[in-house]
Enzyme design. Structure first.
Site, PDB file in Angstrom:
ATOM      1  N   LYS A  47      29.297  12.557  15.096  1.00 55.17           N
ATOM      2  CA  LYS A  47      29.524  13.123  13.751  1.00 55.17           C
ATOM      3  C   LYS A  47      28.727  12.354  12.711  1.00 55.17           C
ATOM      4  O   LYS A  47      28.169  12.939  11.788  1.00 55.17           O
ATOM      5  CB  LYS A  47      31.015  13.080  13.377  1.00 55.17           C
ATOM      6  CG  LYS A  47      31.913  14.061  14.082  1.00 55.17           C
ATOM      7  CD  LYS A  47      31.655  15.513  13.757  1.00 55.17           C
ATOM      8  CE  LYS A  47      30.828  16.166  14.811  1.00 55.17           C
ATOM      9  NZ  LYS A  47      31.501  16.888  15.869  1.00 55.17           N
TER      10      LYS A  47
ATOM     11  N   LYS B 252      24.050  25.709  14.389  1.00 57.86           N
ATOM     12  CA  LYS B 252      25.351  25.594  15.048  1.00 57.86           C
ATOM     13  C   LYS B 252      25.297  26.071  16.492  1.00 57.86           C
ATOM     14  O   LYS B 252      25.922  25.504  17.369  1.00 57.86           O
ATOM     15  CB  LYS B 252      26.397  26.399  14.277  1.00 57.86           C
ATOM     16  CG  LYS B 252      27.770  26.239  14.886  1.00 57.86           C
ATOM     17  CD  LYS B 252      28.843  26.341  13.876  1.00 57.86           C
ATOM     18  CE  LYS B 252      30.189  25.981  14.455  1.00 57.86           C
ATOM     19  NZ  LYS B 252      30.360  24.535  14.664  1.00 57.86           N
TER      20      LYS B 252
ATOM     21  N   ASN C 276      15.623  36.572  17.823  1.00 59.35           N
ATOM     22  CA  ASN C 276      16.279  35.296  18.091  1.00 59.35           C
ATOM     23  C   ASN C 276      15.979  34.957  19.541  1.00 59.35           C
ATOM     24  O   ASN C 276      16.169  35.800  20.414  1.00 59.35           O
ATOM     25  CB  ASN C 276      17.793  35.442  17.893  1.00 59.35           C
ATOM     26  CG  ASN C 276      18.562  34.218  18.346  1.00 59.35           C
ATOM     27  OD1 ASN C 276      18.023  33.123  18.375  1.00 59.35           O
ATOM     28  ND2 ASN C 276      19.826  34.403  18.697  1.00 59.35           N
ATOM     29  N   GLY C 277      15.488  33.752  19.805  1.00 54.54           N
ATOM     30  CA  GLY C 277      15.204  33.355  21.182  1.00 54.54           C
ATOM     31  C   GLY C 277      13.775  32.871  21.309  1.00 54.54           C
ATOM     32  O   GLY C 277      13.132  32.523  20.310  1.00 54.54           O
TER      33      GLY C 277
ATOM     34  N   GLU D  79      32.426  10.955  20.109  1.00 55.05           N
ATOM     35  CA  GLU D  79      32.508  12.033  19.113  1.00 55.05           C
ATOM     36  C   GLU D  79      32.369  11.469  17.694  1.00 55.05           C
ATOM     37  O   GLU D  79      31.666  12.043  16.848  1.00 55.05           O
ATOM     38  CB  GLU D  79      33.844  12.776  19.292  1.00 55.05           C
ATOM     39  CG  GLU D  79      34.276  13.707  18.162  1.00 55.05           C
ATOM     40  CD  GLU D  79      33.414  14.943  17.980  1.00 55.05           C
ATOM     41  OE1 GLU D  79      32.434  15.117  18.712  1.00 55.05           O
ATOM     42  OE2 GLU D  79      33.709  15.732  17.057  1.00 55.05           O
TER      43      GLU D  79
ATOM     44  N   ARG E 107      23.814  29.519  11.755  1.00 52.99           N
ATOM     45  CA  ARG E 107      23.023  29.619  12.977  1.00 52.99           C
ATOM     46  C   ARG E 107      21.594  29.126  12.797  1.00 52.99           C
ATOM     47  O   ARG E 107      20.861  28.941  13.772  1.00 52.99           O
ATOM     48  CB  ARG E 107      22.986  31.070  13.466  1.00 52.99           C
ATOM     49  CG  ARG E 107      24.354  31.647  13.718  1.00 52.99           C
ATOM     50  CD  ARG E 107      24.238  33.054  14.206  1.00 52.99           C
ATOM     51  NE  ARG E 107      23.717  33.090  15.545  1.00 52.99           N
ATOM     52  CZ  ARG E 107      24.449  33.091  16.645  1.00 52.99           C
ATOM     53  NH1 ARG E 107      25.751  33.058  16.558  1.00 52.99           N
ATOM     54  NH2 ARG E 107      23.892  33.122  17.831  1.00 52.99           N
TER      55      ARG E 107
ATOM     56  N   CYS F  21      19.190  31.132  14.874  1.00 56.68           N
ATOM     57  CA  CYS F  21      18.829  32.362  14.192  1.00 56.68           C
ATOM     58  C   CYS F  21      20.032  33.298  14.116  1.00 56.68           C
ATOM     59  O   CYS F  21      20.728  33.516  15.097  1.00 56.68           O
ATOM     60  CB  CYS F  21      17.681  33.116  14.840  1.00 56.68           C
ATOM     61  SG  CYS F  21      16.177  32.163  14.966  1.00 56.68           S
TER      62      CYS F  21
ATOM     63  N   TRP G  44      16.055  29.528  12.645  1.00 56.12           N
ATOM     64  CA  TRP G  44      15.926  28.130  13.070  1.00 56.12           C
ATOM     65  C   TRP G  44      14.602  28.080  13.820  1.00 56.12           C
ATOM     66  O   TRP G  44      14.448  28.701  14.872  1.00 56.12           O
ATOM     67  CB  TRP G  44      17.081  27.732  13.982  1.00 56.12           C
ATOM     68  CG  TRP G  44      17.101  26.273  14.314  1.00 56.12           C
ATOM     69  CD1 TRP G  44      17.656  25.266  13.580  1.00 56.12           C
ATOM     70  CD2 TRP G  44      16.527  25.645  15.469  1.00 56.12           C
ATOM     71  NE1 TRP G  44      17.458  24.053  14.211  1.00 56.12           N
ATOM     72  CE2 TRP G  44      16.763  24.252  15.365  1.00 56.12           C
ATOM     73  CE3 TRP G  44      15.824  26.118  16.573  1.00 56.12           C
ATOM     74  CZ2 TRP G  44      16.338  23.338  16.325  1.00 56.12           C
ATOM     75  CZ3 TRP G  44      15.390  25.203  17.528  1.00 56.12           C
ATOM     76  CH2 TRP G  44      15.651  23.830  17.397  1.00 56.12           C
TER      77      TRP G  44
ATOM     78  N   HIS H 183      28.652  -5.980  28.736  1.00 53.98           N
ATOM     79  CA  HIS H 183      27.535  -5.707  29.646  1.00 53.98           C
ATOM     80  C   HIS H 183      26.255  -5.395  28.872  1.00 53.98           C
ATOM     81  O   HIS H 183      25.301  -4.882  29.451  1.00 53.98           O
ATOM     82  CB  HIS H 183      27.909  -4.555  30.588  1.00 53.98           C
ATOM     83  CG  HIS H 183      29.122  -4.860  31.410  1.00 53.98           C
ATOM     84  ND1 HIS H 183      29.089  -5.684  32.516  1.00 53.98           N
ATOM     85  CD2 HIS H 183      30.429  -4.514  31.241  1.00 53.98           C
ATOM     86  CE1 HIS H 183      30.308  -5.797  33.022  1.00 53.98           C
ATOM     87  NE2 HIS H 183      31.145  -5.102  32.251  1.00 53.98           N
TER      88      HIS H 183
ATOM     89  N   GLU I 177      24.886  13.195  13.044  1.00 52.97           N
ATOM     90  CA  GLU I 177      24.445  14.520  12.615  1.00 52.97           C
ATOM     91  C   GLU I 177      24.750  14.800  11.145  1.00 52.97           C
ATOM     92  O   GLU I 177      24.046  15.581  10.514  1.00 52.97           O
ATOM     93  CB  GLU I 177      24.990  15.627  13.529  1.00 52.97           C
ATOM     94  CG  GLU I 177      26.474  15.819  13.541  1.00 52.97           C
ATOM     95  CD  GLU I 177      26.906  16.941  14.510  1.00 52.97           C
ATOM     96  OE1 GLU I 177      26.126  17.841  14.810  1.00 52.97           O
ATOM     97  OE2 GLU I 177      28.069  16.896  14.940  1.00 52.97           O
TER      98      GLU I 177
HETATM   99  O1  M6R Z   1      28.960  26.125  20.706  1.00 52.22           O
HETATM  100  P1  M6R Z   1      29.068  24.960  21.621  1.00 52.22           P
HETATM  101  O2  M6R Z   1      30.430  24.359  21.653  1.00 52.22           O
HETATM  102  O3  M6R Z   1      28.573  25.275  23.021  1.00 52.22           O
HETATM  103  O4  M6R Z   1      28.083  23.873  21.050  1.00 52.22           O
HETATM  104  C1  M6R Z   1      27.854  22.686  21.736  1.00 52.22           C
HETATM  105  C2  M6R Z   1      27.109  21.700  20.872  1.00 52.22           C
HETATM  106  O5  M6R Z   1      25.867  22.225  20.494  1.00 52.22           O
HETATM  107  C3  M6R Z   1      27.903  21.323  19.615  1.00 52.22           C
HETATM  108  O6  M6R Z   1      29.149  20.792  19.929  1.00 52.22           O
HETATM  109  C4  M6R Z   1      27.104  20.298  18.796  1.00 52.22           C
HETATM  110  O7  M6R Z   1      27.011  19.087  19.492  1.00 52.22           O
HETATM  111  C5  M6R Z   1      27.702  20.102  17.402  1.00 52.22           C
HETATM  112  N1  M6R Z   1      26.629  19.888  16.479  1.00 52.22           N
HETATM  113  C6  M6R Z   1      28.620  18.925  17.342  1.00 52.22           C
HETATM  114  O8  M6R Z   1      29.149  18.731  16.080  1.00 52.22           O
END
Ligand code: M6R
Length: 616
Positions: A489, A611, A102-103, A485, A27, A2, A76, A508, A492
């Site tokens: 990517k 985000k 927000n929250g 990583e 957000r 949010c 969100w 394994h 998501e």
């Molecule tokens: O703002 P932050 O770095 O604490 O966020 C952590 C994760 O939520 C963030 O890295 C998330 O995994 C992203 N979607 C990755 O691309």
């Protein structure tokens, strides 16, 4: 989660609110809404399910009567789906009060029962509406928005940022926060509130931090902050060190494309001013206490998502350079398992936003247990650095795309600086060794720029693979977190099954996944590395190739040994092992973005995500 913006001043507030929401939309983008008090003292709202563009188009087609006070929200969804009814603002006091949240209000069902019993009706399924009705009732009794909000926040449990306006106090916006973000923007004859400085950076660079359990009342010419007991607080101010243009696409097809192109700069700026006489000098660590770095006997890195993978890379480096044990944990797992900590434990949190609730709660817990806390963060004025003993800022600039890219390389850079400083202080690195490593780190931005030049080839590969249903990623040592990583990517951004594995783990179990045509990215260590990991990874490639895998190797220039075994080789410049992850991750960032684009997906705002994850 949010985005929240509030404005009071002399401008038309709809434009200010929509501009702020646009920059905060990363957000959350399930729905959006605004409430404005016009010059005649009428409160009007407009809200819609879907992205901000739907609300903007509606406001263009049928404008609100504008005024100089307003609040705006981009959501969100937590309680209640993304519908028009559940969009914020919510109303109280017979429609004269508007509130955004927000929250999560954890005691909302008790409060809702109480409100229903007293004759209130609800028009949404949200937890937020209880706050709107309660503040509305309190205003009716007290006639003052600040007093009303103070009464209500003391009844709420959970995490919240609340902003409210009331038609009977037309030049006032009141905000309150507990464990959710809120910053104040200071203007001339106008003031702003926002989830982060992006909300108002177009109008002012002067900002003020607001602490936990504090409440702020802004008017055009004043800002008053009190704690939840009503006692005045003097908050600290800071200057925002980036311009609104940094949060614009600037001709790029997406924020993500722009942010990947900024990876060299993110590393360079994070190093800038932190090397003196060839050695790392992080003045920020002084805040941990005299001699703290020399006395720590353990490091625990806590983070989530991409930031946690940066932390995993950091573990290898800190243990090698500073010879101190390092654990890396997902913040939400760390927080609720009663970890053993001592005053000699350094807990390092990593967070781009500085607002991730899981990480924040873990930092607070670590502090309560007496550990020293240091945060690596990219966002000025954010909560996690405020709650930590010390902060090392990454200087990646604002990251708008939901998927993290430039923040990842900046986070690795910052943790390397910390590892080098630890090695210097503890004497586990000689000055010569430290200087050599610093020179390598300083060379990374230029090397990154050359990796970006491989983007076109990676885009071609991604477009050929638009129908691929599963991609695997393999790496060893510092290449392992890079594999994780790369897989994150792809999940998501392109919504396809992707897994990252430690290459040594393959036999394994995961090798059973390999069938003819399975695409596997392999991060290949340098053949110059004395640890012989190169040979082991080449063997792993042969094992999967023998079972029909299509291998895309990321290998350093001049590595000919890998050529006969890979279907495709993406080259990265020569670098010693610890600096490879910074280079090898870039093709994976590009691949994720291009595959999503090839599938026609929204690269900047993937489905279901936000985000900044500000709820647990
Ligand atoms: O703002 P932050 O770095 O604490 O966020 C952590 C994760 O939520 C963030 O890295 C998330 O995994 C992203 N979607 C990755 O691309």
């Amino acid at each position: 989660m949010c985005g929240i913006v509030g404005y009071v001043g002399t401008r038309g507030s709809v434009e200010v609110l929509l501009g702020g929401l646009k920059r905060l939309e990363y957000r959350g983008y399930d729905s959006a809404g605004v409430a404005v008090i016009d010059d005649a003292g009428h409160l009007d709202t407009r809200k819609h399910a879907g992205k901000l563009g739907i609300l903007s188009a509606d406001l263009d087609a049928s404008p609100l009567t504008d005024g100089q006070t307003g609040i705006g929200h981009t959501r969100w969804a937590t309680h209640g789906g993304p519908t028009d009814e559940n969009a914020h603002p919510h109303l109280g006091d017979g429609g004269k009060l508007a509130l955004i949240h927000n929250g999560i209000i954890e005691n909302f069902s008790e409060l809702k029962t109480e409100l229903l019993a007293s004759g209130h009706e609800f028009s949404s399924e949200t937890d937020s509406e209880v706050a709107a009705l309660l503040v509305g009732d309190a205003f009716r009794e007290t006639g003052d928005l600040t007093t009303a909000m103070l009464q209500v926040v003391n009844r709420l449990e959970g995490a919240f940022t609340l902003l409210a306006v009331h038609a009977d106090q037309p030049h006032v916006v009141v905000g309150a926060r507990r464990n959710s973000p809120l910053v104040i923007g200071l203007g001339e004859g106008e003031n702003f509130l926002g989830s982060d400085v992006a909300a108002f950076v177009e109008y002012t660079h002067r900002a003020m931090e607001i602490g936990q359990d504090q409440l702020v009342t802004i008017r055009p010419d004043s800002v008053d902050v009190v704690d939840f007991a009503g006692q005045p607080v003097t908050p600290s101010t800071f200057e925002v060190n980036w311009d609104a243009s940094a949060a614009e696409k600037g001709g790029w097809s997406s924020f993500m494309a722009k942010e990947i192109s900024e990876e060299p700069e993110a590393v360079a700026k994070t190093i800038l001013g932190r090397v003196h006489d060839g050695l790392v000098d992080l003045p920020e660590v002084v805040a941990l206490g005299e001699g703290a770095l020399a006395s720590i006997d353990r490091v625990v890195i806590i983070a989530c998502g991409t930031a946690a993978y940066a932390g995993m890379v950091g573990k290898y480096a800190i243990e090698k350079w500073a010879r101190v044990p390092v654990d890396v944990e997902l913040a939400h797992e760390f927080r609720y398992r009663e970890p053993v900590l001592s005053p000699n434990t350094l807990v390092v949190s990593i967070s781009q936003s500085g607002e991730t609730m899981d990480t924040l709660m873990a930092v607070k817990y670590a502090k309560e247990q007496g550990a020293r806390t240091l945060s690596i963060c990219n966002t000025q004025g954010a909560t996690i650095p405020r709650e930590s003993d010390a902060v090392v800022y990454t200087h990646a600039g604002p990251e708008v795309a939901v998927a993290s890219t430039k923040a990842f390389v900046a986070q690795i850079t910052a943790i390397y600086l910390l590892g080098l400083q630890l090695g210097q202080v503890r004497g586990t690195l000689s000055p010569e060794q430290a200087r050599e490593l610093v020179v390598e780190l300083q060379a990374v931005p230029e090397k990154l720029a050359s990796v970006l030049a491989t983007g076109e080839r990676i885009a071609e590969l991604a477009h050929w693979m638009a129908d691929t249903r599963s991609v695997l990623f393999l790496g060893r040592h510092v290449g392992y977190p890079v594999a994780l990583e790369g897989a994150l990517k792809l999940k998501e951004l392109a919504y396809i099954h992707a897994e990252g594995f430690a290459a040594g783990e393959l036999k394994h179990g995961p090798i059973a996944l390999i069938e003819p045509g399975q695409v596997v990215f392999v991060i290949v260590p340098s053949p110059r590395d004395p640890s012989s990991l190169h040979a082991k990874v080449v063997s792993n490639i042969q094992e999967i190739r023998a079972r029909g895998a299509r291998v895309i190797a990321i290998a350093e220039e001049g590595d000919v040994a890998v050529l006969p075994h890979a279907d495709e080789v993406i080259r990265i410049p020569l670098a010693s092992p610890f600096f490879e992850p910074l280079l090898a991750v870039v093709p994976l960032h590009i691949f994720g973005m291009e595959l999503a684009a090839a599938k026609g997906l929204d690269v900047d705002q993937p489905r279901n995500l936000a985000k900044s994850v500000t709820v647990e």
